[in-house]
Design a protein around this motif. Structure first.
Motif, short mmCIF file in Angstrom:
data_model
loop_
_atom_site.label_atom_id
_atom_site.label_comp_id
_atom_site.label_asym_id
_atom_site.label_seq_id
_atom_site.Cartn_x
_atom_site.Cartn_y
_atom_site.Cartn_z
N ILE A 31 0.87 -1.18 0.00
CA ILE A 31 0.00 0.00 0.00
C ILE A 31 0.90 1.23 0.00
CG2 ILE A 31 -1.81 1.28 1.20
CD1 ILE A 31 -2.65 -1.32 2.56
N ASN A 32 0.64 2.17 -0.87
CA ASN A 32 1.46 3.37 -0.92
C ASN A 32 1.14 4.25 0.28
OD1 ASN A 32 3.10 5.50 -1.62
ND2 ASN A 32 1.71 6.29 -3.17
N SER A 33 0.12 5.06 0.19
CA SER A 33 -0.23 5.92 1.32
C SER A 33 -1.58 5.51 1.89
CB SER A 33 -0.26 7.39 0.89
OG SER A 33 -1.24 7.61 -0.08
N MET A 34 -1.77 5.83 3.16
CA MET A 34 -3.05 5.63 3.83
C MET A 34 -3.40 6.93 4.54
SD MET A 34 -2.75 1.76 5.38
CE MET A 34 -4.54 1.52 5.46
N GLY A 35 -4.67 7.22 4.57
CA GLY A 35 -5.03 8.49 5.18
C GLY A 35 -6.49 8.56 5.57
N TRP A 36 -6.82 9.72 6.09
CA TRP A 36 -8.19 10.01 6.54
C TRP A 36 -8.68 11.27 5.85
CZ3 TRP A 36 -10.80 6.60 9.49
CH2 TRP A 36 -10.07 5.62 10.16
N TYR A 37 -9.91 11.19 5.41
CA TYR A 37 -10.62 12.33 4.85
C TYR A 37 -11.91 12.50 5.64
CZ TYR A 37 -7.52 12.12 0.79
OH TYR A 37 -6.42 12.14 -0.03
N ARG A 38 -12.52 13.66 5.53
CA ARG A 38 -13.80 13.86 6.20
C ARG A 38 -14.73 14.69 5.32
NH1 ARG A 38 -11.83 17.80 11.19
NH2 ARG A 38 -11.48 19.70 9.95
N ASP A 89 -15.19 19.78 13.89
CA ASP A 89 -14.62 18.50 13.46
C ASP A 89 -15.71 17.48 13.14
OD1 ASP A 89 -12.08 18.95 15.94
OD2 ASP A 89 -11.87 19.23 13.77
N THR A 90 -16.95 17.82 13.43
CA THR A 90 -18.06 16.92 13.16
C THR A 90 -18.16 16.62 11.68
OG1 THR A 90 -19.33 17.66 15.09
CG2 THR A 90 -20.57 16.66 13.27
N ALA A 91 -18.14 15.34 11.33
CA ALA A 91 -18.17 14.92 9.93
C ALA A 91 -18.19 13.40 9.87
CB ALA A 91 -16.94 15.44 9.18
N VAL A 92 -18.40 12.89 8.68
CA VAL A 92 -18.14 11.47 8.43
C VAL A 92 -16.68 11.35 8.01
CG1 VAL A 92 -18.71 9.44 7.05
CG2 VAL A 92 -20.52 11.05 7.73
N TYR A 93 -15.96 10.50 8.69
CA TYR A 93 -14.54 10.31 8.42
C TYR A 93 -14.34 9.04 7.59
CZ TYR A 93 -13.22 14.09 11.53
OH TYR A 93 -13.06 15.33 12.10
N TYR A 94 -13.60 9.18 6.51
CA TYR A 94 -13.36 8.08 5.59
C TYR A 94 -11.88 7.71 5.57
CZ TYR A 94 -17.96 9.20 3.68
OH TYR A 94 -19.31 9.43 3.52
N CYS A 95 -11.63 6.44 5.63
CA CYS A 95 -10.28 5.92 5.47
C CYS A 95 -9.99 5.74 3.98
CB CYS A 95 -10.17 4.59 6.20
SG CYS A 95 -8.61 3.72 5.97
N ASN A 96 -8.78 6.05 3.58
CA ASN A 96 -8.37 5.88 2.18
C ASN A 96 -7.05 5.14 2.11
OD1 ASN A 96 -6.37 7.39 0.01
ND2 ASN A 96 -8.37 6.88 -0.84
#
Length: 120
Positions: A31-38, A89-96
């Motif tokens: 896996i290259n990069s992993m991260g969080w988006y919201r 910071d309230t949001a839906v957080y997505y893993c990528n």
């Protein structure tokens, strides 16, 4: 088939903390990069934090000093420690997971999202 499974969202008061976890499953070679988006209601999805396989990290300015991203390459997992949470910071957080090399080829993947709600 590659899947990203997230956990750790919830409801917390302002100033509190939460820890998000995301693990990739499947026959993955790298896996290259992993991260969080919201994504907040009515807003576009935005980057929160990302970490490369080599450990390089990038944070959104809005979370610097409050959030910490980490990664366990052996477990194919990424974590987000969120401290001093604010209502914004309230949001839906997505893993990528970017640049995932598996038996299916090389693709990017998203988790299903986990809700983080910070009350004032």
């Amino acid at each position: 088939q590659v899947q990203l499974v997230e956990s750790g969202g919830g409801l917390v008061q302002a100033g509190g903390s939460l820890r998000l976890s995301c693990a990739a499953s499947g026959r993955i070679f790298s896996i290259n990069s992993m991260g969080w988006y919201r994504q907040a209601p009515g807003a576009q999805r935005e980057l929160v934090a990302v970490i490369t396989s080599g450990g390089e990290i990038n944070y959104a300015d809005s979370v610097k000093g409050r959030f910490t991203i980490s990664r366990d390459n052996a477990k194919k997992a990424v974590y987000l420690q969120m401290n001093s949470l604010k209502p914004e910071d309230t949001a839906v957080y997505y893993c990528n997971a970017d640049g995932v090399v598996s038996t299916a080829g090389k693709y990017d993947y998203w988790g299903q999202g986990t809700q983080v709600t910070v009350s004032s």
